[in-house]
Design an enzyme around this catalytic site. Structure first.
Site, PDB file in Angstrom:
ATOM      1  N   ARG A   1      43.320  38.042  40.793  1.00 14.64           N
ATOM      2  CA  ARG A   1      43.097  39.178  39.898  1.00 14.64           C
ATOM      3  C   ARG A   1      41.684  39.695  40.129  1.00 14.64           C
ATOM      4  O   ARG A   1      40.709  39.000  39.845  1.00 14.64           O
ATOM      5  CB  ARG A   1      43.280  38.761  38.435  1.00 14.64           C
ATOM      6  CG  ARG A   1      44.636  38.133  38.113  1.00 14.64           C
ATOM      7  CD  ARG A   1      44.788  37.913  36.611  1.00 14.64           C
ATOM      8  NE  ARG A   1      45.985  37.155  36.298  1.00 14.64           N
ATOM      9  CZ  ARG A   1      45.981  35.867  35.943  1.00 14.64           C
ATOM     10  NH1 ARG A   1      44.839  35.208  35.863  1.00 14.64           N
ATOM     11  NH2 ARG A   1      47.101  35.235  35.671  1.00 14.64           N
TER      12      ARG A   1
ATOM     13  N   ALA B   1      49.062  29.158  22.846  1.00 17.39           N
ATOM     14  CA  ALA B   1      50.501  28.917  22.877  1.00 17.39           C
ATOM     15  C   ALA B   1      51.202  29.707  21.772  1.00 17.39           C
ATOM     16  O   ALA B   1      52.267  30.300  21.987  1.00 17.39           O
ATOM     17  CB  ALA B   1      50.789  27.427  22.733  1.00 17.39           C
TER      18      ALA B   1
ATOM     19  N   GLU C   1      26.146  29.638  44.384  1.00 21.66           N
ATOM     20  CA  GLU C   1      24.873  29.346  43.734  1.00 21.66           C
ATOM     21  C   GLU C   1      24.993  28.073  42.898  1.00 21.66           C
ATOM     22  O   GLU C   1      24.203  27.164  43.026  1.00 21.66           O
ATOM     23  CB  GLU C   1      24.449  30.523  42.858  1.00 21.66           C
ATOM     24  CG  GLU C   1      23.139  30.343  42.129  1.00 21.66           C
ATOM     25  CD  GLU C   1      21.923  30.313  43.058  1.00 21.66           C
ATOM     26  OE1 GLU C   1      20.818  30.060  42.550  1.00 21.66           O
ATOM     27  OE2 GLU C   1      22.080  30.538  44.272  1.00 21.66           O
TER      28      GLU C   1
ATOM     29  N   LYS D   1      34.312  19.324  45.374  1.00 19.02           N
ATOM     30  CA  LYS D   1      34.627  19.972  46.644  1.00 19.02           C
ATOM     31  C   LYS D   1      33.814  21.249  46.845  1.00 19.02           C
ATOM     32  O   LYS D   1      33.313  21.511  47.950  1.00 19.02           O
ATOM     33  CB  LYS D   1      36.127  20.278  46.711  1.00 19.02           C
ATOM     34  CG  LYS D   1      36.991  19.028  46.829  1.00 19.02           C
ATOM     35  CD  LYS D   1      38.478  19.359  46.778  1.00 19.02           C
ATOM     36  CE  LYS D   1      39.316  18.097  46.927  1.00 19.02           C
ATOM     37  NZ  LYS D   1      40.772  18.378  46.890  1.00 19.02           N
TER      38      LYS D   1
ATOM     39  N   GLU E   1      42.494  27.762  37.215  1.00 12.62           N
ATOM     40  CA  GLU E   1      41.922  29.082  37.476  1.00 12.62           C
ATOM     41  C   GLU E   1      40.493  28.930  37.978  1.00 12.62           C
ATOM     42  O   GLU E   1      39.691  28.218  37.375  1.00 12.62           O
ATOM     43  CB  GLU E   1      41.932  29.932  36.203  1.00 12.62           C
ATOM     44  CG  GLU E   1      41.402  31.351  36.410  1.00 12.62           C
ATOM     45  CD  GLU E   1      41.424  32.161  35.135  1.00 12.62           C
ATOM     46  OE1 GLU E   1      42.299  33.037  34.997  1.00 12.62           O
ATOM     47  OE2 GLU E   1      40.552  31.920  34.271  1.00 12.62           O
TER      48      GLU E   1
END
Length: 232
Positions: A113, A65, A49, A31, A147
């Site tokens: 962030r 974890a 880019e 996408k 992310e």
């Protein structure tokens, strides 16, 4: 060892668990590369880019974890198992990519962030966007976290080097090395600033000089296909 963690490491079905993350990374790369092609077809500067992606290996997930207290019951709350990185030329391109992401309706942004305007103490700079992405599986839709990192080439060069050194020293950098990294982070920041000052000249020259951008032959696809598993 915590019993729930024991279950995750020894009996957890990693292949089944990671399948939707693998599919999500593949779809997101397609996408975002498609968005770049649309800019090129319009003979416009593309803020994208190139794009890379990876799914965190099971061993890395286990280590995180253990450090963060995730178990087999809540491991899906980990936000960076699936990762996509969007590389841009100029700092200004980051905002344009963010606009593209915010306007999409095929996923939901749940957190941002800004480590560009608020860089980490180490000198790390990048913009992180955590999304909730729906994956269509044969047994129905599954929503996972992913992310998306947006950074300039200068930011990426510094972050890649710092990541390699961090792996070697496990975060306990010698003072001299820490000082040099801080210095090079400032240099990378200065490079981005200087490039921004001549951005229009660069973009005009690229459209004139690089026919691949006008003919949309995806001349940087080889970089797109380089998945940076060891640098995340």
């Amino acid at each position: 060892m915590n019993n729930r963690y024991q279950i995750m490491t020894e009996k957890f079905n990693w292949e089944s668990f990671l399948d939707p993350y693998i599919q999500a990374v593949g779809e997101l790369k397609i996408k975002l590369r498609g968005a770049r092609k649309q800019y090129q077809k319009q003979n416009r500067h593309s803020p994208i880019e190139f794009v890379t992606g990876r799914v965190k290996p099971s061993e890395s997930i286990k280590n995180k974890a253990r450090l963060r207290g995730f178990t087999s019951e809540n491991i899906a709350k980990m936000q960076d198992i699936a990762g996509v990185r969007v590389m841009v030329q100029f700092v200004e391109d980051v905002d344009e990519v963010l606009g593209l992401l915010r306007n999409r309706d095929d996923f939901r942004i749940i957190q941002e962030r800004d480590y560009i305007n608020h860089q980490k103490e180490s000198g790390y700079r990048s913009y992180h966007v955590v999304i909730e992405y729906p994956v269509e599986m044969v047994n129905g839709q599954k929503k996972i976290f992913a992310e998306i990192q947006i950074r300039t080439l200068a930011m990426n060069f510094w972050a890649t080097i710092e990541h390699s050194l961090n792996y070697k020293y496990q975060g306990a950098f010698p003072e001299e090395l820490k000082t040099r990294l801080a210095t090079t982070a400032k240099i990378a920041f200065a490079l981005d600033e200087e490039m921004s000052k001549i951005r229009e000249e660069i973009q005009e020259a690229q459209l004139l000089f690089n026919p691949s951008r006008r003919k949309v032959d995806d001349g940087v696809e080889n970089r797109d296909d380089f998945d940076e598993e060891n640098n995340w």
